[in-house]
Design an enzyme around this catalytic site. Structure first.
Site: not given
Ligand code: AMP
Length: 282
Positions: A35-37, A186
């Site tokens: 959901e963050g992504h 993740s």
């Molecule tokens: P990652 O796949 O972990 O490299 O994350 C990709 C993008 O998603 C980055 O900009 C992270 O900061 C963002 N992201 C990861 N987890 C969250 C979260 N829980 N809430 C909001 N954005 C997130």
């Protein structure tokens, strides 16, 4: 949804969209979407005419002994989620495509990457800023979205864009959390049920810090003693850092004046989790 794996093809496609006058919104990810992504993608949808995401587990931002090989991957599920949220183009290069034989150039943001994760993960931010600079040159976005969950990464990318005159608006979006407060990541899939319970101590600790701040406490050491105490209630939790910093320079603060960042990194078992909160007067 279009899926593009070749750098040249992505560049051609973006050039074509720009010629048509389309505004490109871009969300870089390492996949295993949650959901963050998806919240970043929804923001991107709102701002851009075309929404591009990348899914690329970037080897150069992992140090030796870190979790590059076991980082969770599920392309089929990711593509289905991206499609559902309205992504137009998904760029999914291989490591070979991104780093062909002879690759030797890097982007390094010097000061804001020194503290926090920069101190415990040498080379990490150099890998991040280099891959993001490459992705910006490939996707050619007008807007790029990053989560405040990775606060130091957001600050470093904003700095890079400013310092290198990249014509891109970088937008930070709030951390998305599970119902019990755990910041979505993740890496949460690595946690066993006991560790998953202990992981909620991170956000609990940050909220305690915030509560003390709102009660008038401005001494960083006092606040951090409480923050550490809550995290250390977890039997398998080992604190990498718990710090209070200036939100723009990320330098340690002893006394809080104005806004501040509380940032924590904690190893629970073999899993490193990070979280943060911004303190500001109400
Ligand atoms: P990652 O796949 O972990 O490299 O994350 C990709 C993008 O998603 C980055 O900009 C992270 O900061 C963002 N992201 C990861 N987890 C969250 C979260 N829980 N809430 C909001 N954005 C997130």
């Amino acid at each position: 949804m279009e899926i593009i794996t070749a750098v040249k093809e992505m560049q051609r496609r973006s050039e074509q969209l720009r010629r048509e006058g389309k505004k490109i919104a871009f969300v870089p990810t390492m996949g295993y979407l949650h959901e963050g992504h998806l919240s970043l993608m929804r923001e991107g949808r709102k701002r851009g005419d075309v929404l591009v995401i990348s899914i690329f587990v970037n080897p150069t931002q992992f140090g030796p002994g870190e979790d590059y090989d076991r980082y969770p991957r599920d392309m089929k599920r990711d593509l289905a989620l991206a499609q559902k949220v309205g992504v137009d183009i998904c760029f999914t290069p291989t490591a070979q495509e991104m780093y062909p034989e002879g690759f030797q150039t890097a982007v390094e943001v010097e000061q804001v990457t020194k503290n926090l994760c920069g101190a415990s993960r040498p080379g990490h931010f150099r890998g991040v800023t280099t891959v993001v600079a490459k992705l910006f040159n490939i996707v050619k976005p007008h807007f790029a979205f990053f989560g405040q969950k990775d606060y130091q990464q957001l600050v470093a990318i904003k700095r890079m864009v400013k310092d290198l005159n990249m014509d891109i608006e970088v937008i930070g979006t709030p951390t998305v959390r599970e119902k019990d407060g755990l910041a979505m990541s993740s890496r949460n899939t690595y946690l066993n049920p006991q560790q998953r319970k202990e992981a909620t101590n991170l956000s609990r600790a940050l909220h305690k810090g915030e509560e003390l701040f709102h009660q008038g406490e401005r001494n960083a050491a006092v606040i951090l003693t409480h923050v550490r105490g809550i995290i250390e209630e977890g039997k398998s939790a080992v604190i990498d850092y718990a710090k209070i910093c200036a939100p723009h320079t990320l330098e340690d603060l002893e006394e809080i004046k104005g806004e501040a960042l509380i940032a924590v990194a904690v190893k629970i078992g073999t899993t490193k989790l990070i979280d943060n909160i911004i303190l500001k007067e109400e």
